[in-house]
Design a protein around this motif. Structure first.
Motif, mmCIF file in Angstrom:
data_model
loop_
_atom_site.group_PDB
_atom_site.id
_atom_site.type_symbol
_atom_site.label_atom_id
_atom_site.label_comp_id
_atom_site.label_asym_id
_atom_site.label_seq_id
_atom_site.Cartn_x
_atom_site.Cartn_y
_atom_site.Cartn_z
ATOM 1 N N TYR A 79 6.567 -5.995 9.052
ATOM 2 C CA TYR A 79 5.789 -4.899 8.566
ATOM 3 C C TYR A 79 5.596 -3.719 9.284
ATOM 4 O O TYR A 79 5.075 -3.854 10.315
ATOM 5 N N ILE A 80 5.909 -2.501 8.937
ATOM 6 C CA ILE A 80 5.937 -1.283 9.533
ATOM 7 C C ILE A 80 5.027 -0.470 8.961
ATOM 8 O O ILE A 80 5.549 -0.056 7.514
ATOM 9 N N GLU A 81 4.189 0.156 9.337
ATOM 10 C CA GLU A 81 3.543 1.579 8.913
ATOM 11 C C GLU A 81 4.036 2.796 8.755
ATOM 12 O O GLU A 81 4.283 3.456 10.025
ATOM 13 N N GLU A 82 4.488 3.155 7.640
ATOM 14 C CA GLU A 82 5.352 4.525 7.510
ATOM 15 C C GLU A 82 4.597 5.469 6.459
ATOM 16 O O GLU A 82 3.855 5.124 5.945
ATOM 17 N N THR A 83 4.925 6.853 6.596
ATOM 18 C CA THR A 83 4.630 7.816 5.803
ATOM 19 C C THR A 83 5.258 7.845 4.564
ATOM 20 O O THR A 83 6.588 7.949 4.399
ATOM 21 N N ASN A 84 4.798 7.781 3.312
ATOM 22 C CA ASN A 84 5.296 7.756 2.174
ATOM 23 C C ASN A 84 5.554 9.251 1.512
ATOM 24 O O ASN A 84 5.325 10.142 2.317
ATOM 25 N N ALA A 85 6.295 9.418 0.438
ATOM 26 C CA ALA A 85 6.484 10.515 -0.181
ATOM 27 C C ALA A 85 5.129 11.621 -0.264
ATOM 28 O O ALA A 85 5.448 12.621 -0.177
ATOM 29 N N LYS A 86 4.164 10.911 -0.580
ATOM 30 C CA LYS A 86 2.894 11.594 -0.489
ATOM 31 C C LYS A 86 2.121 12.206 0.949
ATOM 32 O O LYS A 86 1.372 12.760 0.755
ATOM 33 N N GLY A 87 2.876 11.621 1.863
ATOM 34 C CA GLY A 87 2.344 11.793 3.265
ATOM 35 C C GLY A 87 1.207 11.048 3.670
ATOM 36 O O GLY A 87 0.773 11.498 4.744
ATOM 37 N N GLU A 88 1.306 9.930 3.040
ATOM 38 C CA GLU A 88 0.001 9.030 3.345
ATOM 39 C C GLU A 88 0.562 7.994 4.087
ATOM 40 O O GLU A 88 1.808 7.353 3.678
ATOM 41 N N PRO A 89 -0.156 7.288 4.764
ATOM 42 C CA PRO A 89 0.492 6.029 5.684
ATOM 43 C C PRO A 89 0.503 4.907 4.687
ATOM 44 O O PRO A 89 -0.323 4.650 3.930
ATOM 45 N N GLU A 90 1.627 3.973 4.834
ATOM 46 C CA GLU A 90 1.566 3.171 3.946
ATOM 47 C C GLU A 90 2.579 2.056 4.605
ATOM 48 O O GLU A 90 3.859 2.219 5.235
ATOM 49 N N GLU A 91 2.281 0.671 4.406
ATOM 50 C CA GLU A 91 2.863 -0.367 5.127
ATOM 51 C C GLU A 91 4.003 -0.700 4.381
ATOM 52 O O GLU A 91 4.006 -0.979 3.152
ATOM 53 N N GLN A 92 5.374 -0.828 4.968
ATOM 54 C CA GLN A 92 6.404 -1.171 4.364
ATOM 55 C C GLN A 92 7.040 -2.564 4.746
ATOM 56 O O GLN A 92 6.686 -2.634 6.024
ATOM 57 N N VAL A 93 7.757 -3.164 3.942
ATOM 58 C CA VAL A 93 8.064 -4.611 4.421
ATOM 59 C C VAL A 93 9.819 -4.463 4.804
ATOM 60 O O VAL A 93 10.318 -3.612 3.785
ATOM 61 N N TYR A 94 10.248 -5.168 5.707
ATOM 62 C CA TYR A 94 11.675 -4.919 6.108
ATOM 63 C C TYR A 94 12.065 -6.737 6.280
ATOM 64 O O TYR A 94 11.437 -7.231 6.902
ATOM 65 N N GLY A 95 13.396 -6.808 5.644
ATOM 66 C CA GLY A 95 13.821 -8.106 5.791
ATOM 67 C C GLY A 95 14.520 -8.208 7.326
ATOM 68 O O GLY A 95 15.141 -7.415 7.744
ATOM 69 N N VAL A 96 14.238 -9.298 8.207
ATOM 70 C CA VAL A 96 14.837 -9.367 9.523
ATOM 71 C C VAL A 96 15.654 -10.983 9.466
ATOM 72 O O VAL A 96 15.182 -11.776 9.263
ATOM 73 N N LEU A 97 16.987 -10.608 9.771
ATOM 74 C CA LEU A 97 17.727 -11.790 9.943
ATOM 75 C C LEU A 97 17.693 -12.311 11.419
ATOM 76 O O LEU A 97 18.060 -11.526 12.407
ATOM 77 N N THR A 98 17.365 -13.610 11.825
ATOM 78 C CA THR A 98 17.028 -14.240 12.914
ATOM 79 C C THR A 98 18.062 -15.567 13.000
ATOM 80 O O THR A 98 18.715 -15.862 12.103
ATOM 81 N N ASP A 99 17.927 -15.879 14.202
ATOM 82 C CA ASP A 99 18.581 -17.129 14.553
ATOM 83 C C ASP A 99 20.102 -17.036 14.493
ATOM 84 O O ASP A 99 20.709 -17.453 13.627
ATOM 85 N N TYR A 100 20.766 -16.581 15.730
ATOM 86 C CA TYR A 100 22.212 -16.340 15.964
ATOM 87 C C TYR A 100 22.574 -17.573 16.739
ATOM 88 O O TYR A 100 23.845 -17.388 17.253
ATOM 89 N N ASP A 101 22.218 -18.596 16.870
ATOM 90 C CA ASP A 101 22.760 -19.741 17.496
ATOM 91 C C ASP A 101 24.074 -20.403 17.339
ATOM 92 O O ASP A 101 24.963 -20.631 17.898
#
Length: 610
Positions: A384-406
């Motif tokens: 979860y990363i807090e970013e500025t949306n189209a209205k110029g307001e801070p908004e928490e965005q979700v990003y998928g993360v690929l892990t475990d490269y064993d």
């Protein structure tokens, strides 16, 4: 469990007759043999009652003839263990169910010893039945079973006493406990009572890890277990919450695993990915990659127990075919704590995370040249990363993360890599591609990972909904992904007795015309899943019907294909197996998302090479 040939003889089938066993109370005794590493055992009908709650507790052995034991099912189709009707007094019969049950119990003890403490390289236990003793030794790479020692005659009793004394004299390191890394491990072993809850058993245990310089040694305090994949042979990965004075303001996780020593370290793949992202326009991809703060590989010295066992397999001969011994490395990785898939609170975030995974997975394939090869729900996390949306307001965005490269590989080395990987298939069975499960494919392809992503989406959307964990609502817990109540679809995929059976079940699914069963909370995923299923179904049909996959082309088809009047068979165009004839590629994954409606409308495609 490989069967070693000693002096050119298979000890299982050609050992000397066993001495007459001691009898108690007039009970008949039976002399049996085992098919595990040349061991032999006399197991009585009046065996000590198994531990309560074990697989064998309150269960009477059967004399009914069988073809495959539970041990064989646990090890896979190639275990070669058969169960035959008992023959009293025989010394050359295959393994019986009476030997399988205690063997499984012993392996459970080994598994428990590997779980507490975590940093254990090997473990040894003894199986005693009347006047016989067998030793089982596991070291993450193999399980060895000794020949039975009969301590009722000759110098057998002296051998038994010597073994007991020898075990008492072993140091913690000789017992496989790596106390130099975790001092509290020794204290944990000495405790008379160990918590039954595996999630908290390591709580408060500390790892003392070296830095680049001697004075940079730091401490990591372990917390609850997040995920665990226990095994006596294999990676045996465990991920725990952690804190450290070195990163006081960061929530951490510690990943402890035992990957094959010949494999490329996970950190090498991530380092290359981050470098590629900086050098190209792929900086967006760094939001979908895990951030590693520290990595440590523990190398075992030549005089260590692990290396001594490995030396037994140098130029060794085996009773049934060959066996490739795979050394393993203890790997400790510290990285930022991410959020699991099940922490998501709505279908839109769930869809975005899965789409992000598909995007970064393909970017890794196209640019750094990395194929993940182990897609499963546990390896897809959220950031979860807090970013500025189209209205110029801070908004928490979700990003998928690929892990475990064993288990990852460089795409340029895939065919070479396949010849030297472990004998275990790569991946998590319910989410593995059906060709890999059935063994009909010799190379792990990009589309096999796409198939795994399809299964993740199918099983998560079909078997789950949104709600509160047990007791969660009254405790103010947030809404999250939980299992559906009642009957859940695709249950047989989690209970299949072997890889081959699971592969056939999945093949039938693609040929079946029945509708996909989804939880109401995930109904908006139907178009995406339906389109992907269609691509795989048509692709598999195309592969089966392609001339290059047929033994002989019919004459009428030969003439239509341009053969000569003399019936000379033309050379067919090679089938594009990488994409199943063009049906399964990256666009088969992302294009359906452009037409999704409802809560999934307008998902963001992060990577579009076109």
């Amino acid at each position: 469990m490989p069967r070693l040939v000693v002096d050119g003889i298979d000890p299982v089938l050609n050992h000397a007759p066993s001495p007459k066993p001691i009898r108690y109370g007039g009970d008949k005794s039976t002399t049996l043999t085992t098919s595990m590493t040349g061991s032999e055992s006399a197991l009585s009908k009046s065996r000590k009652r198994p531990v309560e709650g074990s697989h064998t507790a309150n269960k009477r052995p059967t004399k009914k003839s069988r073809t495959k034991s539970t041990l064989s099912q646990g090890l896979g189709d190639d275990a070669g263990v058969s169960v035959e009707e008992e023959d009293e007094g025989s010394s050359s019969k295959p393994e019986t169910q009476r030997q399988v049950d205690p063997a499984l119990q012993v392996c459970r003890y080994l598994l428990e010893m590997f779980s507490v403490p975590l940093l254990r390289s090997h473990a040894t236990v003894g199986l005693v039945d009347r006047d016989r003793l067998q030793l089982y030794h596991a070291n993450r790479s193999v399980i060895l079973v000794s020949s039975a020692i009969n301590f009722s005659e000759g110098d057998g009793l002296n051998k038994f006493i010597a073994i007991v004394i020898a075990f008492r004299c072993l140091s913690f390191r000789q017992n496989g406990i790596l106390d130099t890394l975790a001092k509290n491990n020794t204290e944990l072993v000495k405790k008379s009572e160990i918590p039954r809850d595996n999630k908290v058993v390591q709580g408060g245990n500390q790892l003392q890890l070296p830095g680049k310089k001697p004075e940079e040694t730091f401490t990591v305090t372990l917390g609850d277990i997040i995920s665990r994949d226990p095994a006596t042979v294999g990676r045996s990965t465990v991920v725990l919450k952690a804190t450290s004075d070195r990163w006081p303001k960061t929530e951490l996780v510690v990943k402890i695993s035992w990957p094959g020593s010949g494999r490329v370290p996970e950190t090498d793949f991530l380092k290359k990915a981050y470098e590629e992202a900086e050098e190209t326009d792929g900086k967006w991809a760094t939001k979908h990659l895990p951030q590693v703060f520290y990595a440590k590989d523990v190398v075992f010295e030549k005089d260590s127990t692990s290396e001594s066992v490995a030396s037994l397999f140098t130029d060794a001969k085996f009773a049934k075919g060959g066996y490739v011994y795979e050394r393993r490395t203890l790997r400790i990785i510290i990285q930022e704590q991410l959020h699991p898939l099940k922490s998501l609170t709505n279908a839109r975030h769930f869809g975005q995370v899965l789409l992000d995974t598909a995007c970064v997975h393909r970017w890794l394939h196209d640019h750094p040249g990395i194929l993940h090869r182990d897609l499963s729900p546990n390896n897809i996390m959220c950031r979860y990363i807090e970013e500025t949306n189209a209205k110029g307001e801070p908004e928490e965005q979700v990003y998928g993360v690929l892990t475990d490269y064993d288990l990852s590989s460089w795409t340029k080395d895939l065919k070479i890599d396949y010849t030297r990987t472990s004998q275990q298939r790569t991946g998590t069975p319910p989410y593995m591609a059906q060709e890999l499960l059935k063994g009909t494919s010799t190379t792990h392809l990009y589309r096999h990972d796409v198939e795994s992503l399809f299964y993740i989406m199918l099983l998560m959307c079909g078997r789950h909904t949104f709600g509160h964990a047990k007791g969660g609502a009254s405790n103010g817990a947030e809404r999250r992904v939980v299992m559906r109540e009642g009957n859940r679809p695709y249950e047989d995929w989690f209970k299949a007795p072997s890889y081959a059976v699971l592969g056939k079940n999945k093949s039938s699914f693609f040929l079946d015309t029945e509708d996909i069963e989804l939880s109401p909370a995930f109904e908006d995923f139907r178009i995406w899943l339906r389109d992907l299923r269609y691509c795989f179904s048509e692709g598999f049909k195309c592969k089966l019907s392609h001339p290059s996959n047929r033994e002989e082309m019919p004459q009428w088809k030969l003439r239509r294909a341009g053969g000569s009047a003399g019936g000379v068979k033309p050379t067919p165009i090679p089938f594009d197996d990488e994409t199943l004839g063009g049906y399964v590629d990256y666009y088969a994954v992302i294009e359906p998302t452009r037409y999704l409606k409802g809560g999934l409308e307008g998902l963001i495609i992060r990577y579009d090479p076109a």
